[in-house]
Design an enzyme around this catalytic site. Structure first.
Site, PDB file in Angstrom:
ATOM      1  N   GLY A  35       0.815  -1.218   0.000  1.00 43.56           N
ATOM      2  CA  GLY A  35       0.000   0.000   0.000  1.00 43.56           C
ATOM      3  C   GLY A  35       0.847   1.267   0.000  1.00 43.56           C
ATOM      4  N   CYS A  78     -13.356  -3.387   5.672  1.00 40.67           N
ATOM      5  CA  CYS A  78     -14.744  -3.269   6.130  1.00 40.67           C
ATOM      6  C   CYS A  78     -15.706  -4.048   5.234  1.00 40.67           C
ATOM      7  CB  CYS A  78     -15.157  -1.802   6.201  1.00 40.67           C
ATOM      8  SG  CYS A  78     -14.308  -0.892   7.485  1.00 40.67           S
TER       9      CYS A  78
END
Ligand code: SPV
Ligand code: MN
Length: 621
Positions: free
Chosen positions: A222, A272
């Site tokens: 990332g 999520c």
């Protein structure tokens, strides 16, 4: 000058590959990088099978990956302090005449350039500088953006070869003035395990003037894989200038009655439920992380920026995620990151079997009960452990992934980790309310995908907060304006998979998200009625009960429905107060319509409260 530098450092074979791309700006960038990084060798990677196979071999031979028992599988460890995106040390380089607002992390451009160039100076001495070319979105489409990545990490280059379309041939076709994105990465000095030593000097600096991102002293994808979140930041700025959208969204096909496919895009903060929604059984996946949107003929189309997944592996098991679980057990290119390794096999928490008692992980030798320096128990696999895989390894890949037109979008979903406020699914009354009260009002509890404290409720605009590179008010306005000229803008929904009861138990099962999605699919197509709440449309019990029975073979009781879909008026009012305060305090360019929308919603909530009280059962609506 540029030619002299290139010719004196690059061997004839690689030089030929580089000069076959006749772009002066590219040559200048490479020459500048050579001067700064001082590599002993330069490797130019084309789209050829041989060049891509060579990257895989380099990664396996001391380049950051170790082979596992199943052919094609490897594992990679990031250092113990390099296990997620570093939002603190990721900054925009701000020229004197640019304003981004205080909610975006920035540093004076010259100061930042001096700092990052200082950290990158001579970083590739004795190393090979890899130069590779990739493309965001299907090559040759109007979505496509050409990218060049420089890195000294074969793991990073190999990951990109899995996650992105090859871009060398497309690069050759660029005109001298065409824009492209540039990424320069060095892992910096590494320790005996091959991990970046100077993680305290980890920096990810984004130069919006030059479409260049610099990254140093880190390996976590990332922070390093340029085309992922580094490119998203550049793309948001470019999209804002050109009138399209770059979003932190999956794209998937939801299956309605009679074999109908309706495409949805969905934004969720990291960890999520975004990937697992995109990969729901019986549906088809186009992408799980980043989407570009364009308008054509009064319709909205979206394309996946990527061709692979860098997904969270925790809790991937044959029951909850059968499609990805199977792909992770089959031969083919897969990189397992920060999992537990024993006997040449990868293990992770929640995989549905007993884990071995011994193995190695990102902290070295591992055994149950092992503690870190702070006395905290080390989990077998890191909470943000991941897999990297090509989408074509998945049985439920949608046939439209490579369609240069993208796919028409029927619905947009905004999610978040919210234990006590939003109902499991609700449709906004229209595009404007959807953008403002759903997307631009996301609050979510923080997760292991970013470094720092977890479980803290945090504002996260469109789940894109970490990547927005323009003032937030303008970003909202761009989203609002995007629907102009669109006959039927996509319907907008909020979802919440994390609602809990008074004993802190989740109110929903993991696969229930399929039902919310399929209900949204019916709504987009006008197949079911819905109940009006102060904040949008919610499902009728009978429609959900029918879907639960048909799709999951489950009885959905009215009692469960009432618990899950009760409108929590006081919590909603608090939520909109918190969010509005952020806009008033931190976002000076907030469009007036945002405040007007909040005021209208607040009035509707207060009016409902005066009639029904703080909790409104859906049976009263
Ligand atoms: C996310 O954290 O949102 C990811 C993984 O998709 S990465 O951005 O690559 O860290
Ligand atoms: Mn993401």
């Amino acid at each position: 000058m540029v030619n002299t530098i290139l010719e004196s450092t690059i061997d004839p074979i690689n030089l030929k590959k580089l000069t076959a791309v006749s772009n002066p700006k590219l040559h200048a960038f490479i020459a500048e990088a050579i001067e700064l990084l001082k590599p002993s060798k330069v490797l130019v990677v084309t789209d050829s099978k041989e060049d891509l196979a060579n990257l895989r071999e380099m990664a396996k031979n001391g380049g950051g990956e170790i082979p596992l028992a199943i052919p094609g599988h490897t594992y990679h460890f990031d250092g113990p302090n390099d296990q997620g995106r570093d939002t603190f040390s990721t900054r925009y380089l701000l020229p004197k005449d640019m304003e981004l607002g205080e909610s975006l992390n920035s540093i004076d451009r010259q100061q930042g350039l001096d700092e990052i160039r200082g950290l990158l100076k001579n970083a590739m001495k004795g190393r090979t500088m890899i130069v590779c070319f990739w493309c965001l979105c299907p090559t040759g489409s109007d979505f496509a953006i050409s990218c060049v990545q420089i890195t000294d990490s074969p793991y990073v280059a190999h990951s990109e070869s899995i996650l992105y379309r090859p871009g060398y041939e497309q690069f050759k076709k660029l005109g001298p003035n065409d824009e492209f994105f540039r990424f320069m990465h060095s892992e910096g000095q590494t320790d005996e395990n091959g991990c970046s030593i100077h993680w305290e000097k980890r920096r990810v600096y984004i130069d919006l003037i030059d479409n260049t991102v610099y990254s140093v002293n880190t390996q976590y994808a990332g922070n390093t894989v340029g085309l992922k979140k580094l490119a998203l930041r550049l793309a948001i700025q470019k999209a804002s200038k050109e009138g399209w959208l770059a979003e932190h969204m999956f794209i998937m096909g939801a299956k309605g009655p009679g074999g109908r496919t309706t495409y949805f895009a969905g934004a969720f903060p990291s960890a999520c439920g975004k990937t697992s929604t995109a990969m729901l059984p019986g549906q088809t996946i186009i992408g799980d992380d980043i989407a570009y949107f364009r308008k054509r003929g009064g319709r909205v189309y979206a394309a996946n920026v990527e061709q692979g997944i860098f997904g969270i592996i925790g809790d991937v098991n044959p029951d909850d995620d059968p499609v990805i679980f199977k792909a992770l057990q089959s031969p083919g290119e897969v990189i397992f990151g920060n999992v537990l390794i024993a006997d040449g096999k990868p293990y992770w928490e929640g995989m549905g079997c007993r884990l071995p008692e011994r193995g190695i992980n990102f902290q070295g030798q591992w055994y149950p009960g092992k503690k870190d320096g702070d006395g905290k128990e080390i989990p077998p696999s890191h909470k943000n452990a991941r897999y990297t895989i090509r989408l074509d390894a998945l049985a439920n890949l949608d046939p439209e992934l490579e369609n240069p037109q993208g796919v028409p979008v029927g619905g947009i979903i905004y999610g978040g980790r919210d234990s006590d406020t939003l109902v499991p699914v609700e449709q906004a009354f229209n595009w404007t309310e959807g953008i403002i009260a759903k997307g631009a009002s996301i609050e979510s509890e923080t997760t292991a995908a970013t470094l720092g404290q977890h479980g803290v409720r945090k504002f996260n605009i469109m789940a894109n907060q970490d990547f927005v590179s323009i003032p937030l008010g303008r970003y909202i306005q761009n989203n609002l304006d995007f629907a102009k000229g669109v006959k039927n803008p996509p319907a907008i929904f909020s979802v919440n998979y994390f609602l809990r009861d008074e004993n802190n138990k989740f109110l929903n099962g993991k696969l229930d998200k399929m039902i919310w999605l399929l209900w949204a699919e019916l709504r987009v197509n006008g197949d079911v009625e819905a109940l009006r709440t102060p904040t949008g449309w919610i499902p009728r019990w009978e429609d959900l009960a029918a879907l639960f029975a048909e799709k999951l073979g489950k009885t959905y009781t009215q009692q469960d429905y009432v618990k899950q879909f009760t409108v929590r008026v006081a919590n909603l009012l608090d939520k909109f107060d918190r969010v509005e305060k952020i806009y008033r305090d931190k976002v000076p360019d907030t469009p007036q319509i945002v405040y007007e929308t909040f005021a209208a919603i607040r009035r509707r909530l207060q009016d409902a409260r005066s009639r029904h009280g703080d909790f409104i059962s859906p049976l009263e609506l």
